[in-house]
Design a protein around this motif. Structure first.
Motif, short mmCIF file in Angstrom:
data_model
loop_
_atom_site.label_atom_id
_atom_site.label_comp_id
_atom_site.label_asym_id
_atom_site.label_seq_id
_atom_site.Cartn_x
_atom_site.Cartn_y
_atom_site.Cartn_z
N GLN A 1 9.38 1.09 1.56
CA GLN A 1 8.27 0.23 1.18
C GLN A 1 7.04 1.04 0.75
OE1 GLN A 1 7.46 -2.62 4.29
NE2 GLN A 1 9.59 -3.23 4.42
N PRO A 2 6.94 1.35 -0.54
CA PRO A 2 5.72 1.99 -1.02
C PRO A 2 4.56 0.99 -0.99
CG PRO A 2 7.21 1.57 -2.84
CD PRO A 2 7.93 1.16 -1.59
N TYR A 3 3.34 1.49 -0.82
CA TYR A 3 2.17 0.62 -0.74
C TYR A 3 0.92 1.32 -1.26
CZ TYR A 3 1.23 3.24 3.58
OH TYR A 3 0.99 4.24 4.49
N VAL A 4 -0.09 0.52 -1.54
CA VAL A 4 -1.43 1.02 -1.81
C VAL A 4 -2.31 0.54 -0.66
CG1 VAL A 4 -1.18 1.18 -4.31
CG2 VAL A 4 -1.98 -0.95 -3.30
N ASP B 1 6.42 3.51 3.69
CA ASP B 1 7.08 3.33 4.98
C ASP B 1 8.58 3.36 4.74
OD1 ASP B 1 4.62 2.95 6.19
OD2 ASP B 1 4.83 0.77 6.39
N TYR B 2 9.29 4.02 5.64
CA TYR B 2 10.75 4.02 5.57
C TYR B 2 11.28 3.56 6.93
CZ TYR B 2 15.57 5.39 5.10
OH TYR B 2 16.94 5.36 5.06
N TYR B 3 12.03 2.47 6.91
CA TYR B 3 12.55 1.88 8.15
C TYR B 3 13.85 2.56 8.56
CZ TYR B 3 9.12 -1.81 8.22
OH TYR B 3 7.93 -2.50 8.31
N LEU B 4 13.79 3.35 9.64
CA LEU B 4 15.00 3.96 10.20
C LEU B 4 15.82 2.90 10.94
CD1 LEU B 4 13.62 7.27 11.70
CD2 LEU B 4 15.01 6.99 9.65
N ARG B 5 15.13 2.03 11.63
CA ARG B 5 15.69 0.90 12.37
C ARG B 5 14.71 -0.25 12.19
NH1 ARG B 5 19.77 1.90 15.67
NH2 ARG B 5 20.26 3.99 16.31
N PRO B 6 15.07 -1.45 12.59
CA PRO B 6 14.15 -2.59 12.40
C PRO B 6 12.77 -2.39 13.03
CG PRO B 6 16.32 -3.40 12.93
CD PRO B 6 16.38 -1.91 13.09
N VAL C 1 4.47 8.18 5.37
CA VAL C 1 3.66 9.23 4.78
C VAL C 1 2.59 8.53 3.94
CG1 VAL C 1 5.18 9.52 2.77
CG2 VAL C 1 3.67 11.40 3.47
N GLU C 2 1.37 9.08 3.98
CA GLU C 2 0.27 8.43 3.28
C GLU C 2 -0.70 9.49 2.77
OE1 GLU C 2 -1.58 4.60 4.77
OE2 GLU C 2 -3.16 6.06 5.23
N PHE C 3 -1.12 9.34 1.53
CA PHE C 3 -2.13 10.20 0.92
C PHE C 3 -3.34 9.35 0.56
CE2 PHE C 3 -4.12 11.82 -2.97
CZ PHE C 3 -4.54 13.06 -2.51
N THR C 4 -4.50 9.72 1.07
CA THR C 4 -5.71 8.96 0.79
C THR C 4 -6.86 9.89 0.43
OG1 THR C 4 -6.34 8.89 3.13
CG2 THR C 4 -5.14 6.99 2.27
N ALA C 5 -7.90 9.31 -0.11
CA ALA C 5 -9.17 10.01 -0.34
C ALA C 5 -10.20 9.34 0.55
CB ALA C 5 -9.58 9.90 -1.80
N VAL C 6 -10.89 10.13 1.36
CA VAL C 6 -11.97 9.64 2.21
C VAL C 6 -13.27 10.01 1.49
CG1 VAL C 6 -13.10 9.83 4.45
CG2 VAL C 6 -10.61 9.86 4.30
#
Length: 176
Positions: free
Chosen positions: A103-106, A141-146, A152-157
Protein backbone atom coordinates in the motif's frame (compact mmCIF):
# COMPACT_ATOMS: atom_id res chain seq x y z
CA UNK A 1 -16.44 -11.62 8.88
CA UNK A 2 -13.15 -13.57 8.74
CA UNK A 3 -12.60 -12.14 5.25
CA UNK A 4 -13.15 -8.58 6.57
CA UNK A 5 -10.50 -9.17 9.25
CA UNK A 6 -7.99 -10.28 6.61
CA UNK A 7 -8.60 -7.15 4.47
CA UNK A 8 -5.50 -4.92 4.82
CA UNK A 9 -7.57 -1.81 4.04
CA UNK A 10 -10.08 -2.36 6.86
CA UNK A 11 -11.02 0.50 9.16
CA UNK A 12 -9.61 0.76 12.66
CA UNK A 13 -6.83 2.03 14.90
CA UNK A 14 -3.14 1.29 14.48
CA UNK A 15 0.14 2.06 16.25
CA UNK A 16 3.74 1.81 15.11
CA UNK A 17 7.36 2.18 16.13
CA UNK A 18 10.37 2.74 13.91
CA UNK A 19 13.88 4.05 13.42
CA UNK A 20 14.85 7.23 11.58
CA UNK A 21 17.72 8.31 9.40
CA UNK A 22 17.53 12.09 8.97
CA UNK A 23 19.80 14.05 6.61
CA UNK A 24 19.62 17.78 7.38
CA UNK A 25 19.11 20.50 4.79
CA UNK A 26 19.94 23.29 7.21
CA UNK A 27 20.33 26.88 6.07
CA UNK A 28 23.39 27.99 8.07
CA UNK A 29 24.21 31.25 6.23
CA UNK A 30 23.63 33.49 9.29
CA UNK A 31 25.75 31.23 11.49
CA UNK A 32 28.56 31.14 8.90
CA UNK A 33 28.93 34.92 9.22
CA UNK A 34 29.41 34.49 12.98
CA UNK A 35 32.21 31.95 12.45
CA UNK A 36 34.11 33.93 9.82
CA UNK A 37 35.79 32.18 6.91
CA UNK A 38 34.92 28.65 5.92
CA UNK A 39 31.46 27.30 5.37
CA UNK A 40 29.57 25.27 7.93
CA UNK A 41 28.43 21.75 7.16
CA UNK A 42 26.02 19.35 8.76
CA UNK A 43 25.73 15.60 9.11
CA UNK A 44 22.74 13.25 9.43
CA UNK A 45 21.23 12.14 12.69
CA UNK A 46 19.46 8.99 13.80
CA UNK A 47 16.35 8.70 15.92
CA UNK A 48 13.01 7.09 16.68
CA UNK A 49 9.54 7.41 15.18
CA UNK A 50 6.30 6.69 17.08
CA UNK A 51 2.93 6.87 15.35
CA UNK A 52 -0.69 6.06 15.91
CA UNK A 53 -3.72 6.59 13.78
CA UNK A 54 -7.13 5.55 12.63
CA UNK A 55 -7.97 4.29 9.17
CA UNK A 56 -11.50 5.52 8.54
CA UNK A 57 -11.76 4.58 4.83
CA UNK A 58 -9.91 2.06 2.63
CA UNK A 59 -7.97 4.97 1.04
CA UNK A 60 -7.64 7.42 3.99
CA UNK A 61 -6.26 7.56 7.53
CA UNK A 62 -5.67 10.26 10.15
CA UNK A 63 -2.42 9.89 12.07
CA UNK A 64 -0.35 11.45 14.82
CA UNK A 65 3.41 11.08 14.39
CA UNK A 66 6.16 11.93 16.89
CA UNK A 67 9.82 11.64 16.07
CA UNK A 68 13.07 12.57 17.75
CA UNK A 69 16.41 12.90 15.97
CA UNK A 70 19.61 13.01 17.98
CA UNK A 71 22.88 14.73 17.26
CA UNK A 72 22.82 16.29 13.80
CA UNK A 73 26.39 17.63 13.86
CA UNK A 74 27.33 21.14 12.77
CA UNK A 75 30.87 21.13 11.35
CA UNK A 76 33.44 23.52 9.92
CA UNK A 77 36.42 22.21 7.95
CA UNK A 78 35.78 18.70 9.28
CA UNK A 79 35.70 19.75 12.96
CA UNK A 80 32.54 19.35 15.00
CA UNK A 81 31.30 22.64 16.45
CA UNK A 82 28.14 21.31 18.07
CA UNK A 83 24.91 19.55 17.29
CA UNK A 84 21.19 20.06 16.87
CA UNK A 85 18.50 17.62 18.04
CA UNK A 86 14.99 18.22 16.68
CA UNK A 87 11.80 16.52 17.79
CA UNK A 88 8.45 17.02 16.07
CA UNK A 89 4.82 16.06 16.48
CA UNK A 90 2.53 16.34 13.48
CA UNK A 91 -1.12 15.56 12.83
CA UNK A 92 -1.27 13.98 9.38
CA UNK A 93 -3.62 12.72 6.72
CA UNK A 94 -2.63 9.70 4.65
CA UNK A 95 -4.04 8.83 1.24
CA UNK A 96 -3.42 5.23 0.16
CA UNK A 97 -3.04 4.68 -3.58
CA UNK A 98 -3.52 0.89 -3.44
CA UNK A 99 -5.35 -1.20 -0.83
CA UNK A 100 -3.85 -4.69 -1.21
CA UNK A 101 -0.91 -6.24 0.62
CA UNK A 102 1.39 -3.49 -0.71
CA UNK A 103 0.00 0.00 0.00
CA UNK A 104 1.90 3.06 -1.22
CA UNK A 105 0.64 6.37 0.17
CA UNK A 106 1.18 10.10 0.34
CA UNK A 107 1.18 11.90 3.68
CA UNK A 108 0.97 15.51 4.78
CA UNK A 109 0.43 17.31 8.04
CA UNK A 110 1.12 20.19 10.39
CA UNK A 111 2.39 20.34 13.93
CA UNK A 112 5.06 21.59 16.28
CA UNK A 113 8.82 21.16 16.33
CA UNK A 114 11.27 21.61 19.19
CA UNK A 115 14.91 22.23 18.26
CA UNK A 116 17.59 21.82 20.93
CA UNK A 117 21.00 23.26 20.06
CA UNK A 118 24.32 22.34 21.63
CA UNK A 119 25.56 25.20 23.81
CA UNK A 120 29.02 25.05 22.23
CA UNK A 121 27.88 26.51 18.90
CA UNK A 122 26.01 29.79 18.35
CA UNK A 123 23.26 29.02 15.86
CA UNK A 124 21.52 32.35 16.43
CA UNK A 125 18.80 30.72 18.54
CA UNK A 126 18.37 29.99 22.24
CA UNK A 127 19.59 26.64 23.59
CA UNK A 128 16.19 25.32 22.57
CA UNK A 129 13.16 26.73 20.83
CA UNK A 130 9.77 25.58 19.60
CA UNK A 131 7.89 26.50 16.43
CA UNK A 132 5.41 25.32 13.84
CA UNK A 133 6.24 22.82 11.11
CA UNK A 134 4.74 21.25 8.05
CA UNK A 135 5.42 17.73 6.84
CA UNK A 136 4.91 16.16 3.42
CA UNK A 137 6.07 12.92 1.90
CA UNK A 138 5.36 9.43 0.66
CA UNK A 139 5.72 5.90 1.94
CA UNK A 140 4.52 2.35 1.69
CA UNK A 141 3.03 -0.23 4.02
CA UNK A 142 3.59 -3.92 3.39
CA UNK A 143 1.32 -6.38 5.21
CA UNK A 144 3.26 -9.44 6.39
CA UNK A 145 0.13 -10.68 8.17
CA UNK A 146 -3.30 -9.10 8.64
CA UNK A 147 -2.10 -7.30 11.81
CA UNK A 148 1.65 -6.93 11.16
CA UNK A 149 2.86 -4.22 8.81
CA UNK A 150 6.34 -3.16 7.71
CA UNK A 151 6.58 0.42 6.57
CA UNK A 152 9.04 2.84 5.04
CA UNK A 153 8.40 6.55 4.71
CA UNK A 154 10.31 9.52 3.29
CA UNK A 155 9.18 13.00 4.31
CA UNK A 156 10.37 16.59 4.39
CA UNK A 157 10.02 18.42 7.70
CA UNK A 158 9.70 22.14 6.95
CA UNK A 159 9.69 24.34 10.08
CA UNK A 160 8.54 27.97 10.03
CA UNK A 161 9.58 31.06 11.94
CA UNK A 162 12.63 31.08 14.22
CA UNK A 163 13.42 27.41 13.53
CA UNK A 164 12.90 27.56 9.74
CA UNK A 165 16.64 27.01 9.08
CA UNK A 166 16.47 23.51 10.52
CA UNK A 167 14.75 21.52 7.76
CA UNK A 168 15.49 17.85 7.36
CA UNK A 169 14.45 14.78 5.38
CA UNK A 170 13.68 11.86 7.70
CA UNK A 171 13.45 8.34 6.35
CA UNK A 172 11.51 6.09 8.75
CA UNK A 173 11.67 2.28 8.83
CA UNK A 174 9.24 0.58 11.17
CA UNK A 175 6.47 -1.83 12.06
CA UNK A 176 2.81 -1.32 12.87
Amino acid sequence: EAEAEADPARSGPYAGLGLLYAPPIFNLDASERAFGSGSLGDSPGFGVDVRGGYRFHPHFAAEGDFHWVGGMDIEQAGHKLGDVSPSAFTANMKAFILTGTFQPYVVGGVGIIHVKGDESVDLALPDSTTGFTGRIGAGADYYLRPNIVLNVEFTAVMPAGQVSRFRYLPVAFGTQ
